[in-house]
Design a protein around this motif. Structure first.
Motif, mmCIF file in Angstrom:
data_model
loop_
_atom_site.group_PDB
_atom_site.id
_atom_site.type_symbol
_atom_site.label_atom_id
_atom_site.label_comp_id
_atom_site.label_asym_id
_atom_site.label_seq_id
_atom_site.Cartn_x
_atom_site.Cartn_y
_atom_site.Cartn_z
ATOM 1 N N LEU A 1 0.835 -1.206 0.000
ATOM 2 C CA LEU A 1 0.000 0.000 0.000
ATOM 3 C C LEU A 1 0.866 1.252 0.000
ATOM 4 C CD1 LEU A 1 -2.786 1.423 0.320
ATOM 5 C CD2 LEU A 1 -2.524 1.124 2.797
ATOM 6 N N SER A 2 1.857 1.300 0.873
ATOM 7 C CA SER A 2 2.754 2.458 0.935
ATOM 8 C C SER A 2 3.616 2.553 -0.306
ATOM 9 C CB SER A 2 3.638 2.370 2.179
ATOM 10 O OG SER A 2 2.883 2.405 3.354
ATOM 11 N N LEU A 3 4.095 1.405 -0.780
ATOM 12 C CA LEU A 3 4.984 1.384 -1.937
ATOM 13 C C LEU A 3 4.288 1.940 -3.176
ATOM 14 C CD1 LEU A 3 7.919 0.349 -2.380
ATOM 15 C CD2 LEU A 3 6.916 -1.704 -3.359
ATOM 16 N N LEU A 4 3.056 1.517 -3.421
ATOM 17 C CA LEU A 4 2.326 1.989 -4.600
ATOM 18 C C LEU A 4 2.075 3.485 -4.522
ATOM 19 C CD1 LEU A 4 -0.351 -0.814 -5.192
ATOM 20 C CD2 LEU A 4 1.974 -0.664 -6.056
ATOM 21 N N ASN A 5 1.566 3.933 -3.393
ATOM 22 C CA ASN A 5 1.226 5.350 -3.254
ATOM 23 C C ASN A 5 2.462 6.248 -3.325
ATOM 24 O OD1 ASN A 5 -1.598 5.182 -3.027
ATOM 25 N ND2 ASN A 5 -1.462 4.626 -0.873
ATOM 26 N N GLU A 6 3.523 5.857 -2.643
ATOM 27 C CA GLU A 6 4.717 6.698 -2.616
ATOM 28 C C GLU A 6 5.452 6.688 -3.952
ATOM 29 O OE1 GLU A 6 5.626 8.818 -0.208
ATOM 30 O OE2 GLU A 6 3.704 8.247 0.663
ATOM 31 N N SER A 7 5.463 5.553 -4.633
ATOM 32 C CA SER A 7 6.115 5.498 -5.950
ATOM 33 C C SER A 7 5.416 6.442 -6.922
ATOM 34 C CB SER A 7 6.076 4.063 -6.501
ATOM 35 O OG SER A 7 6.833 3.193 -5.714
ATOM 36 N N ILE A 8 4.098 6.374 -6.950
ATOM 37 C CA ILE A 8 3.328 7.248 -7.845
ATOM 38 C C ILE A 8 3.508 8.706 -7.457
ATOM 39 C CG2 ILE A 8 0.996 7.878 -8.573
ATOM 40 C CD1 ILE A 8 0.255 4.919 -8.327
ATOM 41 N N SER A 9 3.391 8.989 -6.168
ATOM 42 C CA SER A 9 3.475 10.373 -5.698
ATOM 43 C C SER A 9 4.852 10.985 -5.967
ATOM 44 C CB SER A 9 3.165 10.417 -4.197
ATOM 45 O OG SER A 9 3.334 11.714 -3.689
ATOM 46 N N ASN A 10 5.913 10.265 -5.652
ATOM 47 C CA ASN A 10 7.272 10.796 -5.845
ATOM 48 C C ASN A 10 7.565 11.091 -7.303
ATOM 49 O OD1 ASN A 10 8.020 10.697 -3.109
ATOM 50 N ND2 ASN A 10 8.608 8.551 -3.264
ATOM 51 N N ALA A 11 7.233 10.140 -8.181
ATOM 52 C CA ALA A 11 7.556 10.310 -9.599
ATOM 53 C C ALA A 11 6.682 11.376 -10.257
ATOM 54 C CB ALA A 11 7.398 8.977 -10.331
ATOM 55 N N SER A 12 5.388 11.380 -9.928
ATOM 56 C CA SER A 12 4.487 12.343 -10.570
ATOM 57 C C SER A 12 4.823 13.773 -10.156
ATOM 58 C CB SER A 12 3.028 12.021 -10.223
ATOM 59 O OG SER A 12 2.808 12.094 -8.823
#
Length: 253
Positions: free
Chosen positions: A66-77
């Motif tokens: 859950l954290s990995l998906l959200n943070e990966s998307i948020s950081n890159a976007s």
């Protein structure tokens, strides 16, 4: 390959993370720790085992995912959207840097941040719940593949977004609900037969299931299918990024 350009972008993005370490690292770890307190310690102590694993340990892979998906998307976007918003994206596009080097710099930094966060959550979980990792090498493979794939996905979202609100639309309204419905807190085998079949259309089920198998050797979906699903999504994201830079969509307007 212009490694100096890649390193410059990577170091800039990583420096931004350490300037906002409370928001980037401490806040997600604290939020996930609350899940362990509520679901792992409070509720988990009153629930039976699932597939031979205590409930508190069972939810660890789901919470990390859950954290990995959200943070990966948020950081890159956010990383690629800021140059668009500030107008400096045109300097980047006119520089002697290929789109591959741009993607490697931004996505590499976003994936690194997400993997750091995943490891921190894994270490933090030990404070609340005892657990074992049956297949550590495969766990690392899933961690890296998921971080890179969803960082690429976040990069696409950052290119697509026209304002800050759009950056949050897909993570909040699509990715987070799919994660909660993807077996992060339960096994889909606990669902009625009809809903089990419907759940298989949720791509996050394959991520959580494969990641959980690397911990405990049990999963809702065959681990080979889970690996194929994440690799397929990675290839789709790579194709989308290639098309965006090839056509200039949302870049040259």
């Amino acid at each position: 390959m212009n490694w100096h350009a890649i390193r410059a972008i990577y170091r800039f993005e990583m420096a931004r993370t350490f300037r906002t370490i409370t928001q980037s690292i401490a806040s997600p770890v604290l939020s996930t720790s609350l899940y362990f307190v509520v679901f792992g310690a409070a509720i988990g102590s009153r629930m039976g085992e699932i597939d031979g694993v205590s409930y508190g340990a069972f939810i660890i892979p789901g919470l990390i995912m859950l954290s990995l998906l959200n943070e990966s998307i948020s950081n890159a976007s956010f990383g690629i959207y800021m140059p668009k918003w500030a107008g400096t994206i045109y300097e980047l596009l006119s520089a002697p840097v290929s789109y591959v080097e741009v993607v490697l710099g931004y996505v590499g930094a976003a994936a690194t941040k997400s993997m750091m966060l995943g490891v921190l959550i894994l270490v933090t979980a030990r404070i609340f719940v005892p657990y074992e990792i049956a297949h550590p090498l495969l766990m690392v493979v899933f961690l890296v593949l998921t971080a890179v794939t969803f960082s690429l996905f976040g990069f696409i979202i950052g290119l697509w977004a026209d304002d800050f609100q759009k950056l949050q639309v897909i993570p909040l309204m699509i990715v987070t609900p799919l994660t909660f419905l993807g077996g992060a807190f339960y096994s889909i085998n606990m669902l009625p037969p009809v809903w089990q079949k419907i759940a298989l259309f949720n791509p996050v089920v394959y991520l959580v299931s494969g990641f959980r198998w690397s911990f405990y050797g049990t999963s809702d979906v065959n681990v080979g299918i889970s690996l194929a699903a994440i690799v397929g999504f990675l290839l789709a994201c790579m194709a989308a990024v290639w098309w965006i830079f090839r056509t200039g969509w949302k870049l040259r307007a």
